[in-house]
Design an enzyme around this catalytic site. Sequence first.
Site, mmCIF file in Angstrom:
data_model
loop_
_atom_site.group_PDB
_atom_site.id
_atom_site.type_symbol
_atom_site.label_atom_id
_atom_site.label_comp_id
_atom_site.label_asym_id
_atom_site.label_seq_id
_atom_site.Cartn_x
_atom_site.Cartn_y
_atom_site.Cartn_z
ATOM 1 N N ASP A 42 24.383 -60.977 -31.961
ATOM 2 C CA ASP A 42 23.128 -60.285 -32.305
ATOM 3 C C ASP A 42 23.132 -58.826 -31.867
ATOM 4 O OD1 ASP A 42 22.995 -60.521 -29.597
ATOM 5 O OD2 ASP A 42 21.105 -61.641 -29.536
ATOM 6 N N GLN A 104 14.286 -34.227 -25.144
ATOM 7 C CA GLN A 104 12.854 -34.582 -25.238
ATOM 8 C C GLN A 104 12.343 -34.638 -23.793
ATOM 9 O OE1 GLN A 104 11.093 -34.955 -28.140
ATOM 10 N NE2 GLN A 104 9.196 -35.229 -26.989
ATOM 11 N N ASP A 175 19.847 -18.717 -26.753
ATOM 12 C CA ASP A 175 18.403 -18.738 -26.514
ATOM 13 C C ASP A 175 18.196 -18.548 -25.012
ATOM 14 O OD1 ASP A 175 18.719 -21.338 -25.294
ATOM 15 O OD2 ASP A 175 18.649 -22.213 -27.305
ATOM 16 N N LYS A 198 15.448 -17.300 -29.808
ATOM 17 C CA LYS A 198 15.485 -18.313 -30.882
ATOM 18 C C LYS A 198 14.136 -19.005 -31.002
ATOM 19 C CE LYS A 198 17.290 -22.633 -30.194
ATOM 20 N NZ LYS A 198 18.337 -23.631 -29.865
ATOM 21 N N ASP A 225 26.553 -22.394 -24.875
ATOM 22 C CA ASP A 225 25.391 -23.296 -24.998
ATOM 23 C C ASP A 225 25.696 -24.618 -24.301
ATOM 24 O OD1 ASP A 225 22.802 -23.875 -25.633
ATOM 25 O OD2 ASP A 225 23.059 -23.812 -27.805
ATOM 26 N N SER A 229 24.584 -29.739 -31.535
ATOM 27 C CA SER A 229 24.171 -30.969 -32.202
ATOM 28 C C SER A 229 24.369 -30.807 -33.715
ATOM 29 C CB SER A 229 22.727 -31.254 -31.805
ATOM 30 O OG SER A 229 22.261 -32.386 -32.443
ATOM 31 N N GLY A 231 24.546 -27.927 -35.111
ATOM 32 C CA GLY A 231 25.284 -26.674 -35.292
ATOM 33 C C GLY A 231 24.405 -25.516 -35.741
ATOM 34 N N GLY A 232 23.106 -25.796 -35.982
ATOM 35 C CA GLY A 232 22.197 -24.750 -36.475
ATOM 36 C C GLY A 232 22.096 -23.563 -35.523
HETATM 37 C C1 R5P Z 1 18.470 -26.269 -27.319
HETATM 38 O O1 R5P Z 1 17.624 -25.761 -26.582
HETATM 39 C C2 R5P Z 1 19.850 -26.583 -26.851
HETATM 40 O O2 R5P Z 1 20.204 -25.839 -25.735
HETATM 41 C C3 R5P Z 1 20.868 -26.380 -27.959
HETATM 42 O O3 R5P Z 1 20.844 -25.023 -28.346
HETATM 43 C C4 R5P Z 1 20.512 -27.247 -29.135
HETATM 44 O O4 R5P Z 1 20.322 -28.570 -28.725
HETATM 45 C C5 R5P Z 1 21.572 -27.175 -30.183
HETATM 46 O O5 R5P Z 1 21.176 -27.961 -31.254
HETATM 47 P P1 R5P Z 1 21.663 -27.631 -32.700
HETATM 48 O O6 R5P Z 1 23.155 -27.605 -32.677
HETATM 49 O O7 R5P Z 1 21.104 -28.762 -33.529
HETATM 50 O O8 R5P Z 1 21.056 -26.314 -33.103
#
Ligand code: R5P
Length: 310
Positions: A42, A104, A175, A198, A225, A229, A231-232
């Site tokens: 399961d 989060q 950022d 940012k 950084d 995640s 990459g944006g």
């Molecule tokens: C945001 O405050 C984090 O420090 C990273 O900049 C963020 O998690 C990157 O996420 P993504 O690659 O989706 O822009």
Amino acid sequence: MNRSGLMNAVIVPGRNYTEQAAKIASALNYQLARIHWKEFPDGEQYVRIENPELLSSKTAVIVNTMYPGQDKSIVETLMLADACLRAGAVDVKLVLPYLAYSRQDKLFLPGEPVSFSIVLKTLRHAGATGLVTVDAHSPEKLAEFQGKVVNLLVSDLLVQEALKYSSNPVVIAPDKGALKRAEYAAVKHRLRFDYLVKTRDRVTGQVSYQPREVSISGKDIVVIDDIISTGGTIAEASKLLLEKGASSIIVAATHGLLLGNALDKIRSAGVRKIILANTLASRLQEDIIEYVDVSVRIAEAVEKVLEKVG
Ligand code: R5P
């Protein structure tokens, strides 16, 4: 570290990080528990320490990481903590280089939970009294664990690797939240550092940049950084820096999740190299990516978390 600490601790490997756990055990000369893991039909998990006698009157150091398979990895870590205590361990410390749900960490929109707080409190409640992690997204939130915490910065190691590909670069945080880790690496390597402003649309996740004067024309850049995640962030920051006249971009990030088409986005934004720490269980084989092994630094931090406070 006093040698008796070494004798009194046993490394307990999580499924996601067995190889690194063995490396850490060997660097510290600790014994290594053997774990039998299986999944029921399961989807529920089962773990068993095959040599539980090793844990008797010892401190268990559970070494796991929480990506990929965040939810499973959280449950597995809780089960291992319980198993260690039932096997007679006197204390449990956690080594979790990547902490799931760390982004989060507050209410962004009404009606949300603070997921990171739940994770930290649950780990503590399972009996863990110490935690080693790597480059936590918001280090100040780690206090919610209410135990001894070591948050390792490794941005200096990543920049050291980036220096092979860039000359006297400017270290840029994409950022303001990343400024501390950029500053830490820049100061160590005597480099200039700065940051970008940012904003992220909380509903669509779209990243955009506000105007801010940064003097980078003709310079090599290392963008620092914690997490990549989608990459944006990296793609938009890199495009902006190249538009402003940067001569090359190297990215140095601790946790490279690189989801979906993140790599394509980053490549087409003009990034030359992505340097990542080996904090996750996933590893991408791509020419543009290089991994830096941070296990020796993690091993040093384990010694710190085992030292008695005060
Ligand atoms: C945001 O405050 C984090 O420090 C990273 O900049 C963020 O998690 C990157 O996420 P993504 O690659 O989706 O822009």
